[in-house]
Design a protein around this motif. Structure first.
Motif, PDB file in Angstrom:
ATOM      1  N   LYS A  72       0.833  -1.375   0.014  1.00 26.08           N
ATOM      2  CA  LYS A  72       0.055   0.014   0.043  1.00 26.08           C
ATOM      3  C   LYS A  72       0.945   1.122   0.003  1.00 26.08           C
ATOM      4  N   ILE A  73       0.320   2.241  -0.631  1.00 28.39           N
ATOM      5  CA  ILE A  73       1.134   3.468  -0.703  1.00 28.39           C
ATOM      6  C   ILE A  73       0.653   4.158   0.592  1.00 28.39           C
ATOM      7  N   THR A  74       1.813   4.618   1.372  1.00 33.18           N
ATOM      8  CA  THR A  74       1.655   5.290   2.494  1.00 33.18           C
ATOM      9  C   THR A  74       2.043   7.022   2.194  1.00 33.18           C
ATOM     10  N   LYS A  75       2.776   7.231   1.348  1.00 32.04           N
ATOM     11  CA  LYS A  75       2.948   8.662   1.205  1.00 32.04           C
ATOM     12  C   LYS A  75       3.361   8.969  -0.415  1.00 32.04           C
ATOM     13  N   ASN A  76       2.590  10.020  -0.865  1.00 30.56           N
ATOM     14  CA  ASN A  76       3.006  10.330  -2.272  1.00 30.56           C
ATOM     15  C   ASN A  76       3.793  11.377  -2.243  1.00 30.56           C
ATOM     16  N   ILE A  77       5.179  11.302  -2.504  1.00 34.15           N
ATOM     17  CA  ILE A  77       6.173  12.287  -2.713  1.00 34.15           C
ATOM     18  C   ILE A  77       6.134  13.261  -3.605  1.00 34.15           C
ATOM     19  N   GLY A  78       6.135  12.618  -4.947  1.00 30.61           N
ATOM     20  CA  GLY A  78       6.141  13.443  -6.217  1.00 30.61           C
ATOM     21  C   GLY A  78       6.681  13.098  -7.435  1.00 30.61           C
ATOM     22  N   PHE A  79       6.716  13.797  -8.362  1.00 30.21           N
ATOM     23  CA  PHE A  79       7.385  13.617  -9.514  1.00 30.21           C
ATOM     24  C   PHE A  79       8.852  13.331  -9.395  1.00 30.21           C
ATOM     25  N   THR A  80       9.301  12.353  -9.938  1.00 24.23           N
ATOM     26  CA  THR A  80      10.770  12.270 -10.316  1.00 24.23           C
ATOM     27  C   THR A  80      10.982  11.590 -11.614  1.00 24.23           C
ATOM     28  N   TRP A  81      12.536  11.946 -11.752  1.00 29.09           N
ATOM     29  CA  TRP A  81      12.897  11.621 -13.033  1.00 29.09           C
ATOM     30  C   TRP A  81      14.438  11.200 -13.176  1.00 29.09           C
ATOM     31  N   GLY A  82      14.748  10.830 -14.367  1.00 27.02           N
ATOM     32  CA  GLY A  82      16.134  10.461 -14.739  1.00 27.02           C
ATOM     33  C   GLY A  82      16.658  10.835 -15.991  1.00 27.02           C
ATOM     34  N   LEU A  83      17.459  11.644 -16.249  1.00 24.87           N
ATOM     35  CA  LEU A  83      17.789  12.105 -17.742  1.00 24.87           C
ATOM     36  C   LEU A  83      19.004  11.937 -17.862  1.00 24.87           C
ATOM     37  N   ILE A  84      19.194  11.349 -19.526  1.00 20.05           N
ATOM     38  CA  ILE A  84      20.581  11.212 -20.025  1.00 20.05           C
ATOM     39  C   ILE A  84      20.560  11.632 -21.393  1.00 20.05           C
ATOM     40  N   VAL A  85      21.753  12.376 -21.825  1.00 18.18           N
ATOM     41  CA  VAL A  85      21.719  12.752 -23.214  1.00 18.18           C
ATOM     42  C   VAL A  85      23.136  11.970 -23.645  1.00 18.18           C
ATOM     43  N   ARG A  86      23.023  11.279 -24.617  1.00 16.15           N
ATOM     44  CA  ARG A  86      23.815  10.284 -25.302  1.00 16.15           C
ATOM     45  C   ARG A  86      24.396  10.852 -26.723  1.00 16.15           C
ATOM     46  N   SER A  87      25.590  10.393 -27.085  1.00 15.52           N
ATOM     47  CA  SER A  87      26.001  10.684 -28.599  1.00 15.52           C
ATOM     48  C   SER A  87      26.837   9.443 -28.933  1.00 15.52           C
ATOM     49  N   ARG A  88      26.553   8.914 -30.110  1.00 19.54           N
ATOM     50  CA  ARG A  88      27.468   7.837 -30.429  1.00 19.54           C
ATOM     51  C   ARG A  88      28.732   8.476 -30.982  1.00 19.54           C
ATOM     52  N   GLY A  89      29.811   7.905 -30.842  1.00 15.14           N
ATOM     53  CA  GLY A  89      30.980   8.428 -31.457  1.00 15.14           C
ATOM     54  C   GLY A  89      31.143   8.333 -33.037  1.00 15.14           C
ATOM     55  N   LEU A  90      31.861   9.315 -33.510  1.00 18.24           N
ATOM     56  CA  LEU A  90      32.283   9.350 -34.907  1.00 18.24           C
ATOM     57  C   LEU A  90      32.117   7.943 -35.632  1.00 18.24           C
ATOM     58  N   GLY A  91      33.034   6.990 -35.116  1.00 21.53           N
ATOM     59  CA  GLY A  91      33.052   5.787 -35.621  1.00 21.53           C
ATOM     60  C   GLY A  91      31.912   4.769 -35.633  1.00 21.53           C
ATOM     61  N   GLY A  92      31.168   4.994 -34.448  1.00 23.31           N
ATOM     62  CA  GLY A  92      29.809   4.188 -34.429  1.00 23.31           C
ATOM     63  C   GLY A  92      28.849   4.858 -35.289  1.00 23.31           C
ATOM     64  N   ASN A  93      28.855   6.330 -35.726  1.00 27.13           N
ATOM     65  CA  ASN A  93      27.905   6.983 -36.615  1.00 27.13           C
ATOM     66  C   ASN A  93      28.448   6.300 -37.998  1.00 27.13           C
ATOM     67  N   ILE A  94      29.574   6.156 -38.301  1.00 28.53           N
ATOM     68  CA  ILE A  94      29.978   5.613 -39.742  1.00 28.53           C
ATOM     69  C   ILE A  94      29.733   4.137 -39.905  1.00 28.53           C
ATOM     70  N   VAL A  95      29.785   3.307 -38.900  1.00 25.22           N
ATOM     71  CA  VAL A  95      29.434   2.103 -39.237  1.00 25.22           C
ATOM     72  C   VAL A  95      27.814   2.077 -39.164  1.00 25.22           C
ATOM     73  N   ALA A  96      26.967   2.548 -38.400  1.00 27.08           N
ATOM     74  CA  ALA A  96      25.621   2.597 -38.440  1.00 27.08           C
ATOM     75  C   ALA A  96      25.383   3.133 -39.840  1.00 27.08           C
ATOM     76  N   GLY A  97      25.692   4.143 -40.032  1.00 26.87           N
ATOM     77  CA  GLY A  97      25.605   4.745 -41.476  1.00 26.87           C
ATOM     78  C   GLY A  97      25.456   3.674 -42.471  1.00 26.87           C
ATOM     79  N   LEU A  98      26.683   2.854 -42.480  1.00 26.67           N
ATOM     80  CA  LEU A  98      26.842   1.800 -43.473  1.00 26.67           C
ATOM     81  C   LEU A  98      25.979   0.566 -43.383  1.00 26.67           C
ATOM     82  N   ARG A  99      25.409   0.415 -42.267  1.00 23.97           N
ATOM     83  CA  ARG A  99      24.316  -0.637 -42.135  1.00 23.97           C
ATOM     84  C   ARG A  99      23.112  -0.129 -42.655  1.00 23.97           C
ATOM     85  N   THR A 100      22.804   1.083 -42.833  1.00 23.76           N
ATOM     86  CA  THR A 100      21.504   1.571 -43.225  1.00 23.76           C
ATOM     87  C   THR A 100      21.575   1.379 -44.832  1.00 23.76           C
TER      88      THR A 100
END
Length: 119
Positions: free
Chosen positions: A16-44
């Motif tokens: 049972k919920i005994t207390k509602n604390i409120g909104f929570t979140w976790g955020l991440i911003v990621r980028s694939r490296g240049l090499g990964g982008n080239i390999v992924a681009g070739l796969r397309t």
């Protein structure tokens, strides 16, 4: 340390919920490296799954969940309910992944459960 329970439902079965604390979140911003982008681009060119991006997004979601858990725990919660994800692109090389939910305090239900009856 008590584990923070994470669920996509608006409740935690057997608790049972005994207390509602409120909104929570976790955020991440990621980028694939240049090499990964080239390999992924070739796969397309040949089509099919682009494993490099699948792995990147799986890791990003996991890290966003971990950050959300940490945030909820810092707020005093031991569970997060109604968890969801959102993502967006920033520029042409970055992906933002957001995990979010409601931080709550729960405790085990002590009352016996009753079946639902339609009369």
């Amino acid at each position: 340390m008590v584990e923070c329970i994470i669920v996509s439902t608006p409740f935690v079965p057997g608790h049972k919920i005994t207390k509602n604390i409120g909104f929570t979140w976790g955020l991440i911003v990621r980028s694939r490296g240049l090499g990964g982008n080239i390999v992924a681009g070739l796969r397309t060119i040949t089509g099919g799954e682009i494993h490099e991006y699948t792995q990147l997004l799986n890791e990003s979601r996991s890290q966003a969940l971990d950050r959300m858990k940490d945030h909820a725990t810092e707020m005093g919660a031991n569970a997060v309910i109604s968890v969801g994800f959102d993502s967006s692109e920033i520029g042409q090389s970055m992906t933002e992944v957001l995990a979010y939910g409601t931080a709550v305090v729960i405790e085990p239900e002590t009352a016996p459960s009753n079946p639902v009856r339609l009369t």
